[in-house]
Each structure stands twice: as C-alpha cells, then as structure tokens.
Design a protein around this motif. Structure first.
Motif, PDB file in Angstrom:
ATOM      1  N   GLU A 213       0.807  -1.224   0.000  1.00 35.17           N
ATOM      2  CA  GLU A 213       0.000   0.000   0.000  1.00 35.17           C
ATOM      3  C   GLU A 213       0.839   1.273   0.000  1.00 35.17           C
ATOM      4  OE1 GLU A 213      -0.038  -1.556   4.339  1.00 35.17           O
ATOM      5  OE2 GLU A 213       0.080  -2.356   2.287  1.00 35.17           O
ATOM      6  N   HIS A 214       2.161   1.130   0.145  1.00 32.17           N
ATOM      7  CA  HIS A 214       3.025   2.314   0.188  1.00 32.17           C
ATOM      8  C   HIS A 214       4.027   2.361  -0.962  1.00 32.17           C
ATOM      9  CE1 HIS A 214       2.007   1.856   4.658  1.00 32.17           C
ATOM     10  NE2 HIS A 214       1.315   2.881   4.204  1.00 32.17           N
ATOM     11  N   ARG A 221       3.260   8.336  -6.193  1.00 29.67           N
ATOM     12  CA  ARG A 221       4.432   9.178  -5.929  1.00 29.67           C
ATOM     13  C   ARG A 221       5.602   8.736  -6.808  1.00 29.67           C
ATOM     14  NH1 ARG A 221       8.042   6.266  -2.905  1.00 29.67           N
ATOM     15  NH2 ARG A 221       7.207   4.452  -1.783  1.00 29.67           N
ATOM     16  N   PRO A 222       6.620   9.583  -6.958  1.00 33.19           N
ATOM     17  CA  PRO A 222       7.784   9.180  -7.751  1.00 33.19           C
ATOM     18  C   PRO A 222       8.554   8.047  -7.085  1.00 33.19           C
ATOM     19  CG  PRO A 222       7.733  11.563  -7.406  1.00 33.19           C
ATOM     20  CD  PRO A 222       6.702  10.978  -6.502  1.00 33.19           C
ATOM     21  N   VAL A 232      12.048   2.534   0.490  1.00 37.52           N
ATOM     22  CA  VAL A 232      12.181   2.439   1.940  1.00 37.52           C
ATOM     23  C   VAL A 232      11.288   3.467   2.620  1.00 37.52           C
ATOM     24  CG1 VAL A 232      14.534   1.525   1.862  1.00 37.52           C
ATOM     25  CG2 VAL A 232      14.163   4.000   1.918  1.00 37.52           C
ATOM     26  N   TYR A 233      11.085   3.267   3.924  1.00 41.89           N
ATOM     27  CA  TYR A 233      10.244   4.180   4.697  1.00 41.89           C
ATOM     28  C   TYR A 233      11.018   5.375   5.254  1.00 41.89           C
ATOM     29  CZ  TYR A 233       6.265   0.949   4.732  1.00 41.89           C
ATOM     30  OH  TYR A 233       5.202   0.163   4.362  1.00 41.89           O
ATOM     31  N   LEU A 240      11.862  14.561   4.995  1.00 42.31           N
ATOM     32  CA  LEU A 240      10.744  14.249   4.093  1.00 42.31           C
ATOM     33  C   LEU A 240       9.567  13.714   4.900  1.00 42.31           C
ATOM     34  CD1 LEU A 240      12.691  12.502   1.188  1.00 42.31           C
ATOM     35  CD2 LEU A 240      11.841  14.855   1.261  1.00 42.31           C
ATOM     36  N   PRO A 241       8.363  13.800   4.349  1.00 44.81           N
ATOM     37  CA  PRO A 241       7.206  13.295   5.094  1.00 44.81           C
ATOM     38  C   PRO A 241       7.187  11.781   5.173  1.00 44.81           C
ATOM     39  CG  PRO A 241       6.539  14.065   2.927  1.00 44.81           C
ATOM     40  CD  PRO A 241       7.963  14.471   3.090  1.00 44.81           C
ATOM     41  N   CYS A 242       6.820  11.268   6.326  1.00 43.68           N
ATOM     42  CA  CYS A 242       6.655   9.828   6.502  1.00 43.68           C
ATOM     43  C   CYS A 242       5.602   9.325   5.519  1.00 43.68           C
ATOM     44  CB  CYS A 242       6.228   9.537   7.937  1.00 43.68           C
ATOM     45  SG  CYS A 242       5.773   7.825   8.259  1.00 43.68           S
ATOM     46  N   LEU A 243       5.858   8.193   4.910  1.00 50.97           N
ATOM     47  CA  LEU A 243       4.923   7.633   3.933  1.00 50.97           C
ATOM     48  C   LEU A 243       3.637   7.132   4.579  1.00 50.97           C
ATOM     49  CD1 LEU A 243       7.395   5.591   1.672  1.00 50.97           C
ATOM     50  CD2 LEU A 243       6.545   7.922   1.331  1.00 50.97           C
TER      51      LEU A 243
END
Length: 268
Positions: A213-214, A221-222, A232-233, A240-243
């Motif tokens: 899902e991410h 997203r790119p 990676v998370y 950067l914003p957490c996924l």
C-alpha cells in the motif's frame, strides 16, 4: 559497507562461477601472494556467507573475505584484462574472472579457524542454522538501544544501517528503546521480518521494505532514486514526510552512524 544480503549473493555467484573447477589465482598487489599461490589450481568446493563475511571453500582451506568500508569486487568475462589498481586477489577460469580490491580481510583459514569465526558472530537471518534465541538472550539483557544492538555483529549478523532503520519502523519501535525493554513478541516480529526482507534482498539485489500500500504505484508518488537500495520508509529520508503518517522523518548520529526514524509512528 555492504549488508548481509549482498554477501550471500556474492557466495551464490562464487558457487555458480567457480564450484568444482580449478581456478587461476594471483595477487597483483602482492599483499596476498602466499595465499594466492596456495589457491592457484585448486577447485572451489563451496561458498557461503555469515553476515558480512564471505567464506569460499578450497581443498587447502577457506578463503575469508570481509569487504569492510572500502572493499570492492569486480566480475567479468574471461580473458581477464591486465591488472589495474591495487587488486588484492584475482581468481579466474576459462569463463569468468573475479577481482578483489581494498578488503578489510582477505586470508586463508583452517576449518578450526572458520568454526571460531562462526562462534564469534551472531546468528544470521539468512542462514538455516541461525538461532534467534541466542540473539534474544543478549538483547533482553542489554541496556543498549535496540538500534545499536541490531548493528552489533556479535548479536546479529548481516544487518546494516538500512535494514536496522527499516525493520524498526515497520514494527513501530523507537530506535532508542533499550534492548531489555523490548518484549519477546517484538523481538520475534523483528527477526521474522528480517528473515523475509533480507531473503528478498538476496533475490532482488536491492533493499525494498515498503508494504504494497506504500509503493510508488499505490501512492502515486515518484520512485526513490538512491544507489543504496529500493523503496524504503525512513532510511535517508530525513526531512521528508513519513509515507504512513506524513510527519517529518528525523535523523541523528548514534555511535558514528546516522539513525532514521519517524517520531509519530515510532513514538516512545
């Protein structure tokens, strides 16, 4: 420094390229000249990895290689070109050549010395003989942060900065949490996840840790562009914003290595 999945891939390639056939061995640099002379004309019997250590079997002993921070390997089709640079070891047959430069260790071990090396290392999630309870005994008694323990090769072998950051995020564990405060269930989840993630890394040749899902496709997203791995998370995503939650990913130095985590998803 390469993480454990890279060394397991290297062991697999050694088996495919050299097993059962004699190799020509040389040390153009000269620092492994005596060892290369002993290997010259010998067949590779087997190859394996334990964490970040490569072990290649020959009738005369075991070639032990640890790449460390600066070690590099090069593969190519035979015939091998004239040596360029500081090549510690070159192995070749009629089809393939292998060059090793700048390793932290390149030595021949006896079977007893090889056994002693295994005994010094923690369990490797990629090895069938790994005992996660051995690592748990050390983790559960330690006041060190779990993030430090995961990078201690005497506790668990093969985990580097990427797998450390990612497995702790995936299980919402504060990287600064002391090992003794980790529950047995949390440790089981970490170990099981490392077994799966690192096995995937062996097959893919890169580190992907995001759940379906991410992925870029699922989130629109790119794709991530980074020579150190795939999707990676938190690793190298500071600022950067957490996924998952959108909070800014943080980083700080811990024992000379950068730690990455999400303060909301991994809240203490």
């Amino acid at each position: 420094m390469p993480e454990g999945h890279v060394i397991h891939r290297l062991a697999r390639r050694f088996t495919e390229a050299f097993a059962g056939r004699p190799v020509a061995a040389a040390s153009p640099q000269g620092r492994f000249e005596e060892g290369a002379a002993r290997l010259h004309g010998q067949p590779v019997t087997e190859a394996e990895a334990h964490g970040k250590h490569l072990l290649v079997g020959f009738p005369v002993g075991w070639l032990h290689v640890h790449l460390g921070l600066y070690g590099k390997v090069t593969w190519g089709e035979a015939p091998a070109p004239a040596p360029v640079g500081l090549i510690r070891l070159r192995l070749a047959n009629e089809e393939t050549y292998f060059d090793l430069r700048g390793p932290a260790a390149c030595e021949l071990l006896t079977p007893g010395e090889k056994d002693a090396l295994h005994a010094r290392l923690g369990p490797d999630p990629l090895r069938p003989d790994a005992d996660p309870d051995r690592a748990w005994t050390m983790v559960s008694r330690s006041r060190q942060p779990v993030s430090t323990l995961l990078m201690d090769q005497k506790v668990i072998s093969g985990v580097g900065n990427i797998y450390r950051a990612e497995v702790l995020f995936r299980h919402r564990i504060d990287p600064r949490k002391a090992g003794k405060d980790l529950t047995r269930e949390e440790w089981k989840a970490i170990w099981t996840d490392l077994v799966e993630l690192m096995a995937d890394g062996v097959e893919a040749g890169r580190i992907d840790t995001v759940r379906p899902e991410h992925t870029p496709e699922a989130m629109g997203r790119p794709e991530r562009v980074d020579a150190h791995g795939g999707e990676v998370y938190v690793y190298r995503r500071a600022g950067l914003p957490c996924l998952v939650c959108g909070r800014e990913v943080r980083t700080e130095a811990l024992q000379a290595r950068n730690l990455f985590w999400c303060p909301r998803c991994q809240e203490p």
